[in-house]
Each structure stands twice: as C-alpha cells, then as structure tokens.
Design a protein around this motif. Sequence first.
Motif, short mmCIF file in Angstrom:
data_model
loop_
_atom_site.label_atom_id
_atom_site.label_comp_id
_atom_site.label_asym_id
_atom_site.label_seq_id
_atom_site.Cartn_x
_atom_site.Cartn_y
_atom_site.Cartn_z
N PHE A 100 41.02 20.71 -30.94
CA PHE A 100 41.11 22.05 -30.37
C PHE A 100 41.43 23.04 -31.49
O PHE A 100 42.60 23.35 -31.74
CB PHE A 100 42.20 22.12 -29.30
N PRO A 101 40.41 23.53 -32.18
CA PRO A 101 40.66 24.45 -33.30
C PRO A 101 41.42 25.69 -32.85
O PRO A 101 41.24 26.16 -31.72
CB PRO A 101 39.24 24.80 -33.78
N PRO A 102 42.27 26.24 -33.72
CA PRO A 102 43.00 27.47 -33.37
C PRO A 102 42.07 28.62 -32.99
O PRO A 102 42.39 29.44 -32.14
CB PRO A 102 43.80 27.79 -34.64
N THR A 103 40.90 28.68 -33.63
CA THR A 103 39.90 29.71 -33.32
C THR A 103 38.54 29.04 -33.18
O THR A 103 38.18 28.19 -34.00
CB THR A 103 39.84 30.78 -34.42
N VAL A 104 37.82 29.42 -32.15
CA VAL A 104 36.49 28.87 -31.92
C VAL A 104 35.49 30.01 -31.87
O VAL A 104 35.66 30.97 -31.11
CB VAL A 104 36.42 28.08 -30.59
N ASP A 105 34.47 29.94 -32.71
CA ASP A 105 33.42 30.96 -32.73
C ASP A 105 32.27 30.52 -31.83
O ASP A 105 31.80 29.38 -31.92
CB ASP A 105 32.90 31.17 -34.16
N GLY A 106 31.84 31.44 -30.99
CA GLY A 106 30.75 31.14 -30.09
C GLY A 106 29.61 32.12 -30.27
O GLY A 106 29.42 33.03 -29.45
N GLN A 107 28.85 31.94 -31.33
CA GLN A 107 27.72 32.83 -31.57
C GLN A 107 26.68 32.65 -30.47
O GLN A 107 26.23 31.55 -30.19
CB GLN A 107 27.09 32.53 -32.93
N GLY A 108 26.36 33.76 -29.82
CA GLY A 108 25.37 33.73 -28.75
C GLY A 108 25.85 33.10 -27.46
O GLY A 108 25.04 32.82 -26.57
N ALA A 109 27.16 32.87 -27.32
CA ALA A 109 27.68 32.18 -26.14
C ALA A 109 27.94 33.10 -24.96
O ALA A 109 28.12 32.63 -23.84
CB ALA A 109 28.97 31.44 -26.50
N GLY A 110 27.98 34.40 -25.19
CA GLY A 110 28.28 35.33 -24.11
C GLY A 110 27.06 35.73 -23.31
O GLY A 110 25.93 35.32 -23.61
N PRO A 111 27.25 36.54 -22.29
CA PRO A 111 26.12 37.03 -21.49
C PRO A 111 25.10 37.75 -22.35
O PRO A 111 25.47 38.55 -23.24
CB PRO A 111 26.79 38.00 -20.50
N GLY A 112 23.83 37.47 -22.14
CA GLY A 112 22.79 38.11 -22.92
C GLY A 112 22.75 37.71 -24.37
O GLY A 112 22.16 38.39 -25.20
N GLY A 113 23.39 36.59 -24.71
CA GLY A 113 23.39 36.13 -26.09
C GLY A 113 24.44 36.80 -26.96
O GLY A 113 24.37 36.69 -28.20
N ALA A 114 25.40 37.48 -26.34
CA ALA A 114 26.46 38.13 -27.12
C ALA A 114 27.37 37.07 -27.75
O ALA A 114 27.51 35.97 -27.23
CB ALA A 114 27.28 39.05 -26.22
N ASP A 115 27.98 37.42 -28.87
CA ASP A 115 28.88 36.50 -29.54
C ASP A 115 30.24 36.48 -28.85
O ASP A 115 30.65 37.45 -28.22
CB ASP A 115 29.06 36.90 -31.01
N ARG A 116 30.92 35.35 -28.97
CA ARG A 116 32.25 35.21 -28.40
C ARG A 116 33.16 34.57 -29.44
O ARG A 116 32.72 33.78 -30.28
CB ARG A 116 32.22 34.30 -27.16
N THR A 117 34.44 34.90 -29.36
CA THR A 117 35.47 34.27 -30.19
C THR A 117 36.65 33.95 -29.29
O THR A 117 37.12 34.82 -28.54
CB THR A 117 35.92 35.17 -31.35
N TRP A 118 37.11 32.72 -29.34
CA TRP A 118 38.25 32.31 -28.52
C TRP A 118 39.41 31.91 -29.42
O TRP A 118 39.23 31.26 -30.45
CB TRP A 118 37.89 31.12 -27.64
N THR A 119 40.60 32.30 -29.01
CA THR A 119 41.82 31.96 -29.75
C THR A 119 42.69 31.06 -28.88
O THR A 119 42.95 31.38 -27.71
CB THR A 119 42.61 33.23 -30.13
N ARG A 120 43.13 29.99 -29.45
CA ARG A 120 43.98 29.04 -28.72
C ARG A 120 45.38 29.62 -28.54
O ARG A 120 45.99 30.09 -29.50
CB ARG A 120 44.07 27.72 -29.49
N ILE A 121 45.87 29.62 -27.32
CA ILE A 121 47.21 30.16 -27.07
C ILE A 121 48.19 29.09 -26.58
O ILE A 121 49.40 29.33 -26.54
CB ILE A 121 47.17 31.31 -26.04
N ALA A 122 47.69 27.91 -26.23
CA ALA A 122 48.59 26.85 -25.77
C ALA A 122 47.89 25.50 -25.81
O ALA A 122 46.69 25.41 -25.59
CB ALA A 122 49.06 27.13 -24.35
N VAL A 123 48.67 24.48 -26.13
CA VAL A 123 48.19 23.10 -26.10
C VAL A 123 49.14 22.30 -25.22
O VAL A 123 50.36 22.32 -25.44
CB VAL A 123 48.13 22.47 -27.51
N ALA A 124 48.61 21.63 -24.24
CA ALA A 124 49.44 20.83 -23.34
C ALA A 124 49.81 19.51 -24.02
O ALA A 124 49.02 18.98 -24.81
CB ALA A 124 48.70 20.54 -22.04
N PRO A 125 50.98 18.97 -23.73
CA PRO A 125 51.31 17.65 -24.26
C PRO A 125 50.30 16.63 -23.74
O PRO A 125 49.85 16.72 -22.60
CB PRO A 125 52.71 17.38 -23.69
N ASP A 126 49.91 15.68 -24.60
CA ASP A 126 48.96 14.68 -24.12
C ASP A 126 49.63 13.87 -23.00
O ASP A 126 50.82 13.58 -23.04
CB ASP A 126 48.48 13.78 -25.25
#
Length: 279
Positions: free
Chosen positions: A87-113
């Motif tokens: 689970f990378p701290p930041t995930v780039d999503g080129q073309g992942a949004g509506p209409g092929g827009a880029d997205r970037t996600w930032t991790r804010i929490a990790v649950a204990p396994d």
Amino acid sequence: MSPGGTLGATRPVVTFAQPEGFGDARRFGGTRGRAVAAAACVVLGLGLIGGAVTGSWLVGDPAEAGEPSTYTTAGSLWHNVPVDQLFPPTVDGQGAGPGGADRTWTRIAVAPDSGCADAFDPLLRKVLAPVGCARLLRATYIDATESYVTTVGLLFTNADAAAMRSLDTRFAKEGLARRTDLMPRPYAAKDTLAVGFGDKQRASWTISVLTDAPVVVYAVSGWADGRTVDTPQGAAEATASGATTAPAQAGLGNESKGLADRIERSLRKTAVSPSEQPS
C-alpha cells in the motif's frame, strides 16, 4: 506463473534394436561380431543418457531445486514485504478518473493485519469461505481534493489455484461483484478524514478474485464528508457510459476501480521473483 517445459526435464529414450545384418553371420564376423555390435550400442546408449543427465545438472530444474512459484510467492507477501510496498503512501492513477482524468490518492490509514471475522458482511464472508482467510490487509486513501475516501483490501487466502479459479468463475457467472448485499466493508480510522466512513457511507465498490495468486483484491469508496448513500452502485456499472446515479456522476466508481487496479498491479509486480524479472 508462466507454464512451460524446462530444459533437462526429460531424458532421451534409448532402445536397443537388432543390429543391421542380424542373422547374417558373415556381415559381423559371426557370433563374435554380433556381440561387439551389441556392446557398441550399449556404450552409445549410456553415453547419450549420461550426456542428458549432465545437461540437466548444468541447466538446472527450478521445480526440482525447490524454487517457489509466483503463486506461492504472492501468498506470502503479507509477511514478507513492507506495508509501503503493498500500500504505497501515494498512488498515481493516470487516466483513472472520469473521462480519462488523472487521479492521485494519498494513504491516510493502514489497518492492523487481521483475520476476516468482522471485516465482511455475513453474506460476503460466506461467499468467500471456500478459499479461506490466511490474512487480511487494508488501507484507506483519500483523493487529492479530499472529497472521496476509498478503502482497498487484500485478502490472502489458503486456496490453491483451482479453488481460486472456481471462485472467480462463480463471481462471473452469478454476477456477485454487482450485488449490493456483497459490498466489502470500509476501514474507518480515527483521527482521519475517513473517521465517518462506515457501512452506510458505501457508495461504490469492486471485487477481483485473482487466479494467478491466492488473493482477493477489493475496494470500496464513499464521500469524505460522511454522507449516507441510499443507492450504492458497483464500479463496473458506475463507470459505464451514460451512468446517471450519484456515485457514477461523482466518479466514485472510478475511485474504487482505479485504486484497486493499481494496488493489484503492484501486487503482481512484487510477486515476480528476481529470476523471472525481464532482463
């Protein structure tokens, strides 16, 4: 997991047929000639077999040497690699949004396994039961605008490849990934923007049963402001052309599908052993 033959895995078959001229004592000098010819065939045959065995030792057989398969390697990633790799701290999503827009996600929490006892609704837990639950890892991300939150999960199973294929087939034939009573649960972490991300806030989701790894990848998304959702919609439908539901119009189907896809790709890449990496 690319099937195929391995050099040295088979041995040449040597048969000892009657020498040319068998029965004609004059050609090989009688009985003594036949014995010499037979001995020569034996020596030749042993030489071929010995050469094949030597070749096998030199080339090596990964299966016989105990080298783990990619499938096996993937099943042990939950305790063999750092969380930042799964689970990378930041995930780039080129073309992942509506209409092929880029997205970037930032991790804010990790649950204990953990196990799966309280991680899924009862019906989804029942559907997943045939493959078992070795470990469950989850992380929650937020988009760059801080409008949407998405929990992505990696369920590591106890199943072999045949069982995973069977579950994948069932999901496909019965349309289980579209059923609202089989939505995964989110991970709402305290002191984060996902604190209000509960069951009633689930807006869109996706579930992918892998057949080349003992893993089920899923993601579920919702609004970061904690609003409830009356009509959630699966990511496949929410991202379809012409979809007009609230989750579709907001791009929440893209959030869950895009993030799950990229975590899945990262998992597969990590599972490839060094010897299988392309040169």
